[in-house]
Design a protein around this motif. Structure first.
Motif, short mmCIF file in Angstrom:
data_model
loop_
_atom_site.label_atom_id
_atom_site.label_comp_id
_atom_site.label_asym_id
_atom_site.label_seq_id
_atom_site.Cartn_x
_atom_site.Cartn_y
_atom_site.Cartn_z
N THR A 1 -10.85 -3.66 -2.51
CA THR A 1 -11.21 -2.56 -2.75
C THR A 1 -10.91 -1.35 -2.54
OG1 THR A 1 -10.79 -2.49 -0.07
CG2 THR A 1 -12.63 -3.09 -0.69
N ILE A 2 -9.45 -1.56 -3.19
CA ILE A 2 -8.77 -0.32 -3.71
C ILE A 2 -9.44 0.90 -4.90
CG2 ILE A 2 -7.17 -0.99 -5.98
CD1 ILE A 2 -6.00 0.70 -2.86
N GLY A 3 -10.47 0.42 -5.65
CA GLY A 3 -10.90 1.51 -6.43
C GLY A 3 -12.25 1.83 -6.00
N GLY B 1 -10.26 4.79 1.73
CA GLY B 1 -10.15 5.67 0.51
C GLY B 1 -10.12 6.79 1.42
N LEU B 2 -9.30 7.70 2.26
CA LEU B 2 -9.89 8.56 2.87
C LEU B 2 -8.41 10.19 1.96
CD1 LEU B 2 -11.98 8.91 5.62
CD2 LEU B 2 -12.87 9.47 3.57
N GLY C 1 -1.91 -0.18 -4.69
CA GLY C 1 -1.42 -1.70 -3.82
C GLY C 1 -2.60 -2.08 -3.90
N SER C 2 -3.47 -3.24 -2.76
CA SER C 2 -4.09 -3.80 -3.03
C SER C 2 -4.93 -4.11 -1.76
CB SER C 2 -3.55 -4.93 -3.66
OG SER C 2 -4.84 -5.89 -3.20
N ILE C 3 -6.13 -3.47 -1.62
CA ILE C 3 -6.61 -3.72 -0.24
C ILE C 3 -8.10 -5.06 -0.38
CG2 ILE C 3 -7.35 -2.32 1.14
CD1 ILE C 3 -6.31 0.03 0.70
N LEU C 4 -7.75 -6.05 0.24
CA LEU C 4 -8.72 -7.19 -0.12
C LEU C 4 -9.30 -7.30 1.35
CD1 LEU C 4 -6.69 -10.13 -2.11
CD2 LEU C 4 -8.19 -8.25 -3.01
N PHE C 5 -10.71 -6.96 0.91
CA PHE C 5 -11.25 -7.34 2.44
C PHE C 5 -12.85 -8.33 1.91
CE2 PHE C 5 -15.98 -5.86 4.38
CZ PHE C 5 -15.52 -6.53 5.07
N GLU C 6 -12.89 -8.97 2.86
CA GLU C 6 -13.51 -10.41 2.73
C GLU C 6 -13.18 -10.83 1.19
OE1 GLU C 6 -17.35 -9.91 5.66
OE2 GLU C 6 -17.39 -8.97 3.67
N LEU D 1 0.65 -1.04 0.47
CA LEU D 1 0.34 0.06 -0.24
C LEU D 1 1.03 1.32 0.04
CD1 LEU D 1 -2.77 1.06 0.14
CD2 LEU D 1 -2.78 0.61 2.99
N GLU D 2 0.54 2.13 -0.93
CA GLU D 2 0.72 3.77 -1.14
C GLU D 2 0.28 4.75 -0.84
OE1 GLU D 2 4.96 4.02 -2.10
OE2 GLU D 2 4.70 1.20 -1.85
N ALA D 3 0.32 5.54 -0.26
CA ALA D 3 -1.04 6.07 -0.33
C ALA D 3 0.39 8.45 -0.27
CB ALA D 3 -1.38 6.60 1.18
#
Length: 241
Positions: free
Chosen positions: A76-78, A60-61, A67-72, A18-20
């Motif tokens: 959700t990155i998009g 997303g704030l 990167g990648s954010i997998l929930f279940e 994850l990059e922000a």
């Protein structure tokens, strides 16, 4: 005290590389963490380490993220912040966001339910007797500890299975910190999963299964709760305590 050996193996949240950014400022640098269903996991670190930004990026704030954010298992990155919330991730920011013009009950009823399984008002008032006593008090009349309890109780109504809590003990008296600790343990016992930002690793040790340590927008160490005693020298070095 929590023990990581008792948690379920199913991964609820998986964050990879994850990059922000905030504007031109590159804040997170390849953060990778995971949270299993039923766990309480903390992000530890000094001020400015990137802990809050990690929560905000998951929601997303931030201005930009990759990167990648997998929930279940779902990417959700998009998604928009609203879409992420409706997917089942609830965020309790450090500033709490209590509506001063609304009373306690009105604040509790404000967020929409996103799933079955959220706590009803009767259960919330059983868990938070202070809030029951102040049910008709406006937000402006609540103490800092009562506001924090209200902010957490409010997201428990939504049914979101994953709760992101940002510095829930910041600035609170020790007796209120103990109440917050009991509340987090009760939340876990009821099947919720918590990703917690915390500076006080002694408090974190009383509620969490695992700890990620952050520095300069990176994860630099991972410590299971039952390994904390042997990691104190490292933690003192990281956290400056």
């Amino acid at each position: 005290m929590p023990d990581g050996t008792s948690v379920a193996a199913e991964t609820l949240l998986s964050v990879e590389r994850l990059e922000a950014w905030y504007g031109e400022s590159h804040v997170l640098h390849g953060v990778s963490i995971s949270v299993r269903k039923g766990e309480v996991v903390t992000l530890l670190g000094r001020n400015g380490a990137g802990k809050t930004t990690t929560l905000r990026a998951i929601m997303g704030l931030v201005g930009r993220r990759s990167g990648s954010i997998l929930f279940e298992g779902r990417e959700t990155i998009g998604l928009s912040p609203d879409g992420i919330g409706r997917a089942g991730i609830a965020y309790c920011p450090e500033e709490r966001g209590i509506f001063a013009s609304l009373d306690v009950t009105e604040n509790l009823l404000l967020p929409p339910r996103v799933r079955p399984g959220g706590l009803d008002l009767e259960t919330i008032y059983t868990l938070f007797p202070n809030l029951k006593e102040r049910a008709r008090s406006p937000g402006t009349k609540l103490s800092g500890g009562e506001q924090q309890m209200l902010a957490i109780a409010r997201i428990l109504r939504t049914g979101a299975p994953l709760l992101l809590l940002d510095e829930p003990t910041e600035g609170l008296a020790p007796v209120i910190v103990q109440q917050i600790g009991r509340m987090i343990r009760e939340i876990k016992a009821r099947g919720f999963t918590v990703l917690l930002v915390e500076q006080n690793f002694r408090f974190a040790q009383t509620v969490a299964d695992r700890h990620y340590v952050m520095e300069h927008g990176r994860v630099v160490d991972t410590v299971a709760n039952h390994e904390m005693a042997g990691a104190m020298d490292r933690l003192h070095e990281y956290l400056g305590v």
